[in-house]
Design a protein around this motif. Structure first.
Motif, PDB file in Angstrom:
ATOM      1  N   TRP A 190       0.834  -1.192   0.000  1.00  0.00           N
ATOM      2  CA  TRP A 190       0.000   0.000   0.000  1.00  0.00           C
ATOM      3  C   TRP A 190       0.872   1.247   0.000  1.00  0.00           C
ATOM      4  O   TRP A 190       2.014   1.226   0.471  1.00  0.00           O
ATOM      5  CB  TRP A 190      -0.905   0.021   1.234  1.00  0.00           C
ATOM      6  N   THR A 204      -3.892   3.823  -1.119  1.00  0.00           N
ATOM      7  CA  THR A 204      -4.352   3.051  -2.272  1.00  0.00           C
ATOM      8  C   THR A 204      -3.426   1.856  -2.445  1.00  0.00           C
ATOM      9  O   THR A 204      -2.225   1.945  -2.137  1.00  0.00           O
ATOM     10  CB  THR A 204      -4.365   3.919  -3.550  1.00  0.00           C
ATOM     11  N   GLY A 249      -7.693  -4.862  -2.784  1.00  0.00           N
ATOM     12  CA  GLY A 249      -8.172  -3.838  -1.871  1.00  0.00           C
ATOM     13  C   GLY A 249      -8.630  -2.599  -2.593  1.00  0.00           C
ATOM     14  O   GLY A 249      -8.272  -2.375  -3.753  1.00  0.00           O
ATOM     15  N   GLU A 250      -9.443  -1.775  -1.910  1.00  0.00           N
ATOM     16  CA  GLU A 250      -9.954  -0.538  -2.465  1.00  0.00           C
ATOM     17  C   GLU A 250      -9.341   0.643  -1.720  1.00  0.00           C
ATOM     18  O   GLU A 250      -9.066   0.561  -0.518  1.00  0.00           O
ATOM     19  CB  GLU A 250     -11.476  -0.483  -2.322  1.00  0.00           C
ATOM     20  N   PRO A 251      -9.099   1.764  -2.420  1.00  0.00           N
ATOM     21  CA  PRO A 251      -8.585   2.961  -1.737  1.00  0.00           C
ATOM     22  C   PRO A 251      -9.507   3.377  -0.591  1.00  0.00           C
ATOM     23  O   PRO A 251     -10.731   3.177  -0.662  1.00  0.00           O
ATOM     24  CB  PRO A 251      -8.570   4.017  -2.852  1.00  0.00           C
TER      25      PRO A 251
END
Length: 325
Positions: free
Chosen positions: A214, A234, A241-243
């Motif tokens: 990340w 992000t 994964g999502e921001p």
């Protein structure tokens, strides 16, 4: 748990708190008679104490203030009535205003502290005697029993060698009640640098990342009371994964000791938490403590279930490796 008994006797108008600790009497005595050690545990979590004056002799006085996460202050004063070195002392404890004058609508209490040796270490017995049943009920309603127990719990840390106490623990989480969680981590580095790592964007971007993969895309912070902050992360390409991000407001800043802020997940209607960060240095190592206040138990449990503690451990380990290694 170091607190072995808490008893309230309405007939005698007393509250008695007993704590046992694996330390010699002399060490326990120093913790109660050195203001710099005393202030580390005398205030309950969220209301740390600062002793502004301490004249430890019969007839002498001590003054202290406890500061809430939102900056409210509760002030008190002791008058030393009896001192028997390493055995016990007695004080008259009362609420005072910012000029040190007794607060008329709050009671004064007589407190005795007795220190005895045990097979495992030492014991402190604190007996508070109230002037009336109304005064006793008033202080109990203000959380006197819970506050005393929490103070003794914190004393256990003060009596320990900090490195020895935290050895091998990494980041650990304690559930204090339905709304409060305490997260701690020992950082092998000086407090000033750890403070800067929490307040300077160019340093925060290097370690406050959670698990590997990340990056921090937004890091804006104003630590002055009333100042705002905003962080966003992000995932790198190929990382699931999502921001996401957090925003909030700085409520209290005492460099390099304490910083309190609200925290809200950006773009959601989730309720904000109250995050109370404190730093304490001993022998070149810094104990980082974050006291988090949630709106309710359900929110607390939902946040902890996300793996927050593991993410914080990854970040703190990175801080040691990148900034302090």
């Amino acid at each position: 748990m170091p607190v072995t008994a808490v008893n309230t006797d309405t007939a005698d108008l007393t509250m008695t708190v007993v704590g046992d600790f694996p330390a010699p009497v002399a060490r326990l005595w120093r913790a109660f008679t050195d203001p710099r050690q005393l202030e580390r545990f005398w205030g309950p979590p969220g209301w740390p104490a600062t002793f502004t004056y301490f004249d430890f002799e019969v007839g002498g006085r001590a003054r202290y203030e406890m500061t809430s996460p939102r900056g409210e202050k509760s002030r008190g004063a002791w008058e030393f009535l009896r001192i028997e070195p390493e055995t016990g002392f007695e004080v008259l404890d009362g609420f005072v205003d910012e000029d040190g004058k007794a607060t008329a609508d709050m009671p004064s209490m007589r407190m005795t502290f007795e220190f005895t040796e045990t097979a495992e270490g030492s014991r402190v017995t604190c007996v508070t005697t109230f002037p009336s049943e109304d005064a006793l009920e008033q202080m109990l309603a203000m959380g006197a029993e819970e506050g005393s127990s929490m103070a003794f719990d914190q004393l256990a840390i003060v009596l320990s060698d900090l490195r020895e106490y935290a050895q091998g623990k990494g980041t650990w989480t304690e559930l204090l009640d339905d709304q409060h969680v305490r997260i701690s981590r020992l950082i092998d580095g000086p407090r000033e640098l750890v403070w800067r790592a929490h307040t300077e964007p160019e340093l925060m971007r290097q370690w406050m990342l959670g698990p590997d993969g990340w990056r921090m895309t937004v890091c804006e912070i104003d630590t002055a009371p009333g100042g705002k902050y905003r962080y966003e992360w992000t995932p790198e390409e190929g990382v699931a994964g999502e921001p996401f991000g957090f925003d909030g407001e700085s409520l209290l800043t005492e460099r390099p000791r304490r910083m309190v802020s609200t925290e809200h997940m950006t773009g959601t209607d989730y309720p904000s938490t109250l995050n109370d960060l404190s730093l304490y240095e001993e022998d070149g190592a810094t104990l980082v403590t974050v006291l988090i206040e949630y709106p309710d138990k359900e929110t607390r449990d939902a946040v902890l279930a996300t793996g927050m503690t593991d993410g914080m451990e990854a970040s703190y380990a990175r801080m040691e490796r990148v900034l302090l290694g």
